[in-house]
Design an enzyme around this catalytic site. Sequence first.
Site, PDB file in Angstrom:
ATOM      1  N   PHE A 104       0.849  -1.196   0.000  1.00  0.00           N
ATOM      2  CA  PHE A 104       0.000   0.000   0.000  1.00  0.00           C
ATOM      3  C   PHE A 104       0.887   1.249   0.000  1.00  0.00           C
ATOM      4  O   PHE A 104       1.702   1.446   0.909  1.00  0.00           O
ATOM      5  CB  PHE A 104      -0.911   0.003   1.231  1.00  0.00           C
ATOM      6  CG  PHE A 104      -1.774   1.228   1.318  1.00  0.00           C
ATOM      7  CD1 PHE A 104      -2.907   1.358   0.524  1.00  0.00           C
ATOM      8  CD2 PHE A 104      -1.444   2.273   2.179  1.00  0.00           C
ATOM      9  CE1 PHE A 104      -3.694   2.494   0.587  1.00  0.00           C
ATOM     10  CE2 PHE A 104      -2.231   3.411   2.248  1.00  0.00           C
ATOM     11  CZ  PHE A 104      -3.362   3.521   1.447  1.00  0.00           C
ATOM     12  N   GLY A 105       0.719   2.081  -1.017  1.00  0.00           N
ATOM     13  CA  GLY A 105       1.481   3.328  -1.122  1.00  0.00           C
ATOM     14  C   GLY A 105       0.629   4.507  -0.707  1.00  0.00           C
ATOM     15  O   GLY A 105      -0.519   4.637  -1.133  1.00  0.00           O
ATOM     16  N   TYR A 106       1.189   5.350   0.148  1.00  0.00           N
ATOM     17  CA  TYR A 106       0.426   6.515   0.632  1.00  0.00           C
ATOM     18  C   TYR A 106       1.212   7.808   0.468  1.00  0.00           C
ATOM     19  O   TYR A 106       0.720   8.881   0.802  1.00  0.00           O
ATOM     20  CB  TYR A 106       0.070   6.320   2.114  1.00  0.00           C
ATOM     21  CG  TYR A 106       1.294   6.120   2.992  1.00  0.00           C
ATOM     22  CD1 TYR A 106       1.858   4.858   3.157  1.00  0.00           C
ATOM     23  CD2 TYR A 106       1.921   7.206   3.615  1.00  0.00           C
ATOM     24  CE1 TYR A 106       3.000   4.678   3.930  1.00  0.00           C
ATOM     25  CE2 TYR A 106       3.055   7.034   4.387  1.00  0.00           C
ATOM     26  CZ  TYR A 106       3.589   5.772   4.539  1.00  0.00           C
ATOM     27  OH  TYR A 106       4.725   5.604   5.295  1.00  0.00           O
ATOM     28  N   GLY A 107       2.445   7.698  -0.015  1.00  0.00           N
ATOM     29  CA  GLY A 107       3.308   8.885  -0.162  1.00  0.00           C
ATOM     30  C   GLY A 107       3.794   8.995  -1.597  1.00  0.00           C
ATOM     31  O   GLY A 107       2.991   8.950  -2.534  1.00  0.00           O
ATOM     32  N   SER A 108       5.113   9.107  -1.747  1.00  0.00           N
ATOM     33  CA  SER A 108       5.649   9.372  -3.080  1.00  0.00           C
ATOM     34  C   SER A 108       5.319   8.274  -4.080  1.00  0.00           C
ATOM     35  O   SER A 108       5.221   8.541  -5.277  1.00  0.00           O
ATOM     36  CB  SER A 108       7.168   9.557  -3.008  1.00  0.00           C
ATOM     37  OG  SER A 108       7.775   8.391  -2.503  1.00  0.00           O
ATOM     38  N   GLU A 166      14.006   3.441   1.096  1.00  0.00           N
ATOM     39  CA  GLU A 166      13.338   3.977   2.287  1.00  0.00           C
ATOM     40  C   GLU A 166      14.104   3.625   3.559  1.00  0.00           C
ATOM     41  O   GLU A 166      13.514   3.388   4.605  1.00  0.00           O
ATOM     42  CB  GLU A 166      11.897   3.452   2.354  1.00  0.00           C
ATOM     43  CG  GLU A 166      11.073   3.718   1.115  1.00  0.00           C
ATOM     44  CD  GLU A 166      10.894   5.200   0.828  1.00  0.00           C
ATOM     45  OE1 GLU A 166      11.108   6.028   1.727  1.00  0.00           O
ATOM     46  OE2 GLU A 166      10.552   5.530  -0.319  1.00  0.00           O
TER      47      GLU A 166
END
Length: 193
Positions: free
Chosen positions: A24-28, A99
């Site tokens: 799940f991606g929530y940023g860049s 990251e």
Amino acid sequence: MSANTISINSQMSHFDSHDSVWLFGYGSIIFKADFPFLERRPAHINGWARRFWQGSHDHRGTVEAPGRVVTLVPQEGAVCAGIAYLITPEVFAHLDHREKNGYLRLVTEIHFGEAEKAEGLIYIASEENTAFAGPASELDIARQIARAAGPSGRNSEYLLLLAQALRELGSDDAHVFEIEKHLLQLEREAAAR
Ligand code: BEZ
């Protein structure tokens, strides 16, 4: 906890037997997926709020002038919208490296609309990591973002691209949009000087 999380993340074995895993991606990674993926779908997770509370001295800032990027903080009733990517396990080595500044993998439930869900992963930077910047007012966060730039570009670009991507997803993220509003005002004031 050291800011370098590569070795901790590489020990996670939860999905070892899987050919593919939802991330799940929530940023860049909502607006820039620099890795191969099998599928990409709008998704959300429950109980987490997106916050510009993680310091960035390796991507959108420097050690002398750290920027701020998003992490997730637990919040009852919160819904965080983003994009889920179905990826193969090899991609995690790339993400662990990218990251490495404090983000740890965590297993979570990822929802696709109201009726479908899957177990997957998020990366979160918690308050235990040494790069954690913590809460501040949206105006102060915008001031810090306005000043910062690093190897991945200006911190303001990260904020503006994230806000645009969230708008396109139909996500009403008050925290991000408030910081964006302040940043645009600060930029207008700087241009008028
Ligand atoms: C993101 O959702 O953009 C993200 C992915 C991996 C680590 C940190 C953030």
